[in-house]
Scaffold this motif. Structure first.
Motif: not given
Length: 118
Positions: A96-105
């Motif tokens: 969904a495109g959250h690989g570069g986000d914080s774990y909170a995503a």
């Protein structure tokens, strides 16, 4: 609560297979739980803000560790069912495109209806 306890039990099973007692592991597990508890307020703010800057590690980084845990579990003959489930959620977050986000995503995965109810 159950996720915390199941994480401890998974770790105790994995380390037990490597010859480490649960009582030896317990202080390390407690320290890890305390560390993670310290992240909750910051992650809560990210969730409320709807923005997930990777201030500590990205979901991609967590995913690599999950893959290692699965491999080590299987190598030692310990069930990898729980880490595989967590990795499946994480794979969906990356897709969904959250690989570069914080774990909170990961909250976005919990906001979606399950496949059996959609």
């Amino acid at each position: 609560m159950w996720n915390i306890l199941n994480g401890f039990l998974q770790g105790a099973a994995l380390l037990g297979a490597a010859g480490v007692s649960a009582t030896t592991f317990a202080p390390l597990a407690k320290a890890g739980i305390t560390t993670v508890a310290d992240w909750v307020s910051g992650y809560a703010q990210q969730i409320d803000d709807g923005a997930y800057p990777a201030l500590d590690a990205t979901i991609d980084t967590h995913l690599a560790s999950m893959e290692h845990l699965i491999h080590e579990s299987e190598f030692l003959g310990v069930t990898a069912e729980l880490p595989r489930f967590v990795k499946a959620l994480t794979d969906r977050a990356v897709a969904a495109g959250h690989g570069g986000d914080s774990y909170a995503a990961m909250i976005e995965q919990f906001r979606k209806p399950s496949a059996e109810h959609s």
